[in-house]
Design an enzyme around this catalytic site. Structure first.
Site, PDB file in Angstrom:
ATOM      1  N   GLY A   9       0.833  -1.204   0.000  1.00  0.00           N
ATOM      2  CA  GLY A   9       0.000   0.000   0.000  1.00  0.00           C
ATOM      3  C   GLY A   9       0.866   1.251   0.000  1.00  0.00           C
ATOM      4  CG  ASP A  35      -0.666   0.596  -3.795  1.00  0.00           C
ATOM      5  OD1 ASP A  35      -1.790   0.098  -3.992  1.00  0.00           O
ATOM      6  OD2 ASP A  35      -0.469   1.516  -2.978  1.00  0.00           O
ATOM      7  CB  ILE A  36      -3.709  -2.994  -5.776  1.00  0.00           C
ATOM      8  CG1 ILE A  36      -4.606  -3.893  -6.615  1.00  0.00           C
ATOM      9  CG2 ILE A  36      -4.306  -1.608  -5.704  1.00  0.00           C
ATOM     10  CD1 ILE A  36      -4.580  -5.327  -6.198  1.00  0.00           C
ATOM     11  CE1 TYR A 143      -9.666   1.760   8.229  1.00  0.00           C
ATOM     12  CE2 TYR A 143     -10.513   3.377   9.771  1.00  0.00           C
ATOM     13  CZ  TYR A 143      -9.457   2.818   9.088  1.00  0.00           C
ATOM     14  OH  TYR A 143      -8.199   3.332   9.270  1.00  0.00           O
ATOM     15  CE  LYS A 147      -7.330  -0.201  10.024  1.00  0.00           C
ATOM     16  NZ  LYS A 147      -6.081  -0.739   9.456  1.00  0.00           N
TER      17      LYS A 147
END
Ligand code: SER
Length: 317
Positions: A9, A35-36, A143, A147
């Protein structure tokens, strides 16, 4: 021996600046960015770069072995606002990427892992002012759920498999180099861009919504500090509360107006208001300050000065 790190990322808001700083500290060839997709030209051109899908265990492992990586920073994630639009995708990306990296450490392919958590682990039932390290945590966003669950798994992998995983709960991060994507705290960056381009900002949160925030330099420093800390000093293996300052949109607008007197702000709260309302106003980070000497440098005035200076320069160059 110099550590060799992989950043997953690396094109994102925090990943890109972490990559730059680590390249200065460890040497360009010791920092593999991935990264993608190649969504950050300058970053891709600045040293070794690989396309890696964070959800693909074999893809990550292949590159770890290719470059002899010992440390992974997992910075890929779907943030709070986008996560509410794509709940299953957020769950899938945020959890599978974490398991991939934790499992690489469990099988000893890498030695150390950094994984960011967030103020989004907290929820409406959490005490809002000076939120303690250990408290009620009932996150209401996907999200935040990823987490919180992720924190539990980090601690589990440390306790049961000896995985050296380190984590901090980032507040909203303010920066000028790379734009954030899909977060609730993003207003605190948009506002600077609009103040310079239009002299006006329409804020998606109400004027009195206080949230914990931090300048990028401080966030990168905290990340590198916890990774450099002695193993025994990292006493919390879920994730550390981390804090610098807290402010409301109105307080930020007032600070900007000190330098751009004609600046105006309006407020049109949208779905992100509910997310912001579920998060703390301020954070007690005394454990981080005690265990690995965390200290922030940038207050609201310093952040505002730096943001306006850098973005104005960027606009004319
Ligand atoms: N900045 C993040 C968000 O707004 C919080 O970690 O989603």
């Amino acid at each position: 021996m110099v550590s060799r790190v992989l950043i997953i990322g690396a094109c994102g808001q925090i990943g890109s600046e972490l990559t730059n700083t680590l390249r200065i500290q460890l040497g360009v060839d010791n920092v593999i960015a991935s990264d993608i997709r190649e969504s950050n030209e300058a970053l891709v051109a600045s040293g070794p770069f690989e396309i890696i899908d964070a959800k693909d265990f074999e893809d990550i492992k292949k590159n770890v072995l290719k470059y002899n990586v010992d440390t992974i920073y997992l910075m890929a994630a779907m943030l709070s606002a986008t996560g509410e639009k794509y709940p299953e995708k957020a769950w899938d990306l945020n959890m599978s990427s974490l398991f991939n990296v934790l499992n690489l450490a469990k099988e000893n392919t890498v030695k150390k892992v950094f994984w960011p958590s967030s103020i989004a682990v907290f929820g409406p039932s959490t005490p809002k002012i000076n939120t303690p390290q250990q408290t009620v945590m009932e996150p209401t966003t996907v999200y935040g759920i990823t987490k919180q669950v992720g924190e539990r798994w980090c601690e589990y992998y440390f306790n049961n498999y000896g995985v050296d995983v380190r984590s901090i709960r980032y507040p909203g991060i303010i920066s000028w180099k790379t734009l954030p994507g899909g977060g609730t705290t993003d207003y605190a960056i948009d506002i600077f861009h609009k103040a310079i381009s239009d002299g006006h900002y329409d804020c998606f949160l109400t004027k009195s919504t206080a949230l914990p925030m931090m300048f990028m330099e401080d966030a990168v420093k905290a990340t590198l500090d916890i990774m450099k800390a002695n193993t025994n000093d990292v006493k919390i293996r879920s994730s550390y509360n981390l804090s610098a300052i807290s402010f409301t949109p109105q307080e930020l607008a007032d600070e900007i107006a000190k330098q751009i007197p004609e600046f105006t702000i309006s407020y049109t709260p949208d779905f992100r208001q509910k997310i912001a309302d579920s998060w703390p106003n301020s954070i007690d980070d005394s454990s981080a300050r005690q265990d690995w000497n965390w200290n922030h440098s940038y207050d609201l005035e310093a952040i505002t000065n730096e943001m306006l200076l850098q973005l104005k320069e960027k606009a004319i160059s």
